[in-house]
Design an enzyme around this catalytic site. Structure first.
Site, mmCIF file in Angstrom:
data_model
loop_
_atom_site.group_PDB
_atom_site.id
_atom_site.type_symbol
_atom_site.label_atom_id
_atom_site.label_comp_id
_atom_site.label_asym_id
_atom_site.label_seq_id
_atom_site.Cartn_x
_atom_site.Cartn_y
_atom_site.Cartn_z
ATOM 1 N N GLY A 275 70.086 87.246 43.320
ATOM 2 C CA GLY A 275 71.391 87.045 43.934
ATOM 3 C C GLY A 275 71.311 86.438 45.325
ATOM 4 N N SER A 276 72.154 86.930 46.222
ATOM 5 C CA SER A 276 72.443 86.241 47.479
ATOM 6 C C SER A 276 71.297 86.154 48.478
ATOM 7 C CB SER A 276 73.654 86.891 48.150
ATOM 8 O OG SER A 276 74.817 86.687 47.372
#
Length: 540
Positions: A275-276
């Protein structure tokens, strides 16, 4: 006439004596031969009893069984793996007299061995007239108990066992050996030849840091009811791995009892979509190519539609955001707009340069190989920009992030203590690295990483929350929650990365689950590593 007869008699007597002496010499020779044969038989019997079966045993067990395997120490000379002398128990088939009595006595000492099992071993082995192995590496009390049986046929042989004083804390880093002390995992496997040949090893590991990372991950797994977890602590200026932990874990002293799920090293072998945290590389590339500035403003109000896909922000903050705010509050919409400026070719080339599309060049067994699209389409450009559609190991993430914050130099991870600073490879400009340090500090001061903000230690970092990829689709109810932290971010020395698989908490995000854990790790290890609190930050 008289003299002639006397002479003849004398010759006759001499011939008689000679005829009598010859049989006696032959007799002596025969006696000598018999005696020699008898002595050879005795010597052969002694050899068979004392040495003969050892030759057969050597065909079963490697010579390493009796040779000392070298020690393994952490970077501060704390012992993490060594050999201890033990005794192994055999039964000599040619000396045993009472098979049943012997089997009964052995079974009473070793509850896991039944009478029938021991009796079968002794009976089957008697046909080959060899030493029959009953048990390797007896405890001192067991040796005494066997000696007290005082039964013919019991034989001890010197042996060695590998022991790990730090137990499960170091299991995934140090690895383990088999019964004959051959390395099967971790450092034990990677440097098996050196250890067999007596070369002591000093690891990059700091046992104190390893202990803290392990404990904090363990506590968090219980608190957030996560399925598993992994963590890495790395020196950003050399690539040395001070700690690696993977949960669930195992005690290398009892590795034969561990399940595959416990042996699996998630920090080095497992590949995941994070993810981020991958936005670190998207933004670094944009700054490196002079495509954006920190105060550039983008409208992030409307979701981005691409075919059947819709890209949204989980927690919208405001309609318009600067590049720094897009990063601090982890806007997917804003990140996709940055990726649009970057383009497919630039993105792929940069990830190659960061070592994120190949197995890491590190001396450690079983390193995971990244998974990424074979054909890099525009939708892949967008999703990879915010950390979906590419799977890497936690160690990949740690090594690449270190190069972003340390001034732009990539160092291969090292599991051994380095005497000199290694040569690295420049991957970004120093000016880009300086910008990213400011961006990562902003994440902790006012963005999604506030729960990692430990007063005085100037922490910078980035959160990551990814929907878990399962069977070709994303499970929206299961996440990978992670946080990568660097301290002190103004003059980076160490990186901490923690990741939790499938936490079951109120909010299963990197900011709520992983960030506070990284903060606690930093708070506990910083004083040990000589990182003192910064007075200027404490006074704010």
């Amino acid at each position: 006439m008289h003299d002639a007869r006397s002479t003849n008699k004398l010759h006759t007597i001499k011939n008689l004596v000679v005829s009598i002496d010859l049989p006696k010499s032959r007799l002596a020779f025969i006696y000598f031969c018999i005696l020699a044969i008898f002595l050879l038989i005795i010597l052969r019997m002694v050899f068979v009893v004392t040495m003969g079966d050892k030759v057969r045993i050597s065909s079963i067990y490697d010579l390493r069984k009796s040779a000392k395997r070298a020690n393994i120490f952490d970077r501060n000379d704390v012992l993490v793996a060594t050999d201890l002398k033990t005794k192994s128990l055999y039964v000599s088939s040619i000396l045993v007299k009472d098979k049943q009595g012997l089997a009964r006595g052995i079974a009473e000492i070793f509850p896991d061995l039944s009478f029938n099992e021991v009796l079968r071993k002794i009976s089957d082995g008697s046909y080959g007239k060899q030493w029959i192995l009953i048990r390797r590496n007896l405890a001192p009390l067991q040796v005494l108990q066997v000696q007290n049986l005082k039964m013919a046929g019991l034989v001890f042989e010197d042996d060695r066992i590998r022991v790990y004083p730090q137990k499960s804390i170091v299991g995934h880093y140090v690895g383990y050996v088999d019964l004959d002390r051959k390395g099967l995992a971790g450092i034990e496997m990677q440097y098996d030849h050196a250890l067999v040949n007596g070369e002591d090893l000093h690891l990059a590991m700091d046992v104190r840091v390893q202990d803290i990372l392990h404990d904090e991950l363990q506590n968090a797994v219980e608190e957030f009811r996560a399925y598993s977890a992994a963590g890495v602590v790395m020196d950003v200026n050399s690539g040395e791995i001070l700690a690696i932990s993977s949960l669930p874990d195992f005690d290398p002293n009892l590795q034969s009892n561990a399940e595959a799920n416990q042996r699996f090293n998630r920090a080095t072998n497992g590949v995941y979509e994070f993810g981020s945290v991958m936005k670190i590389f998207t933004n670094s590339l944009a700054f490196e190519k002079n495509l954006v500035k920190m105060d550039d403003v983008y409208n992030v109000r409307d979701p981005i539609k691409y075919g059947r896909f819709t890209i949204t922000d989980d927690h919208p903050v405001k309609d318009e955001m600067t590049i720094a705010e897009i990063f601090a509050y982890s806007s997917n919409i804003g990140t996709v707009k940055i990726a649009d400026k970057i383009g497919i070719t630039n993105q792929k080339d940069f990830l190659v340069k960061m070592g994120l599309l190949k197995k890491l060049d590190a001396k450690f067994p079983g390193l995971g190989r990244p998974i990424y699209p074979k054909i890099w389409r525009e939708i892949n450009l967008y999703t990879i920009a915010y950390g979906h559609g590419i799977a890497i190991t936690p160690l990949h993430l740690a090594a690449a992030t270190s190069s972003i914050v340390n001034g732009g130099i990539f160092y291969n991870p090292s599991f051994l203590k380095l005497e000199n600073k290694p040569d690295g490879a420049r991957v970004i400009k120093e000016s880009t690295s300086a910008i990213m340090r400011l961006m990562m500090r902003k994440v902790v001061e006012e963005g999604t990483g506030k729960n990692s903000n430990i007063a005085g230690y100037d922490v910078g970092g980035k959160t990551g929350t990814a929907e878990r990829a399962e069977l070709g689709r994303y499970n929206t109810k299961q996440t990978m929650a992670s946080f990568v932290a660097v301290f002190p971010i103004s003059n980076p020395r160490y990186l901490v990365y923690v990741v939790f698989d499938r936490p079951n908490y109120t909010f299963n995000t990197g900011g709520m689950v992983a960030a506070p854990v990284a903060g606690r790790v930093i708070k506990n290890i910083a004083p040990l590593l000589g990182v003192n609190p910064v007075q200027e930050i404490l006074s704010k």
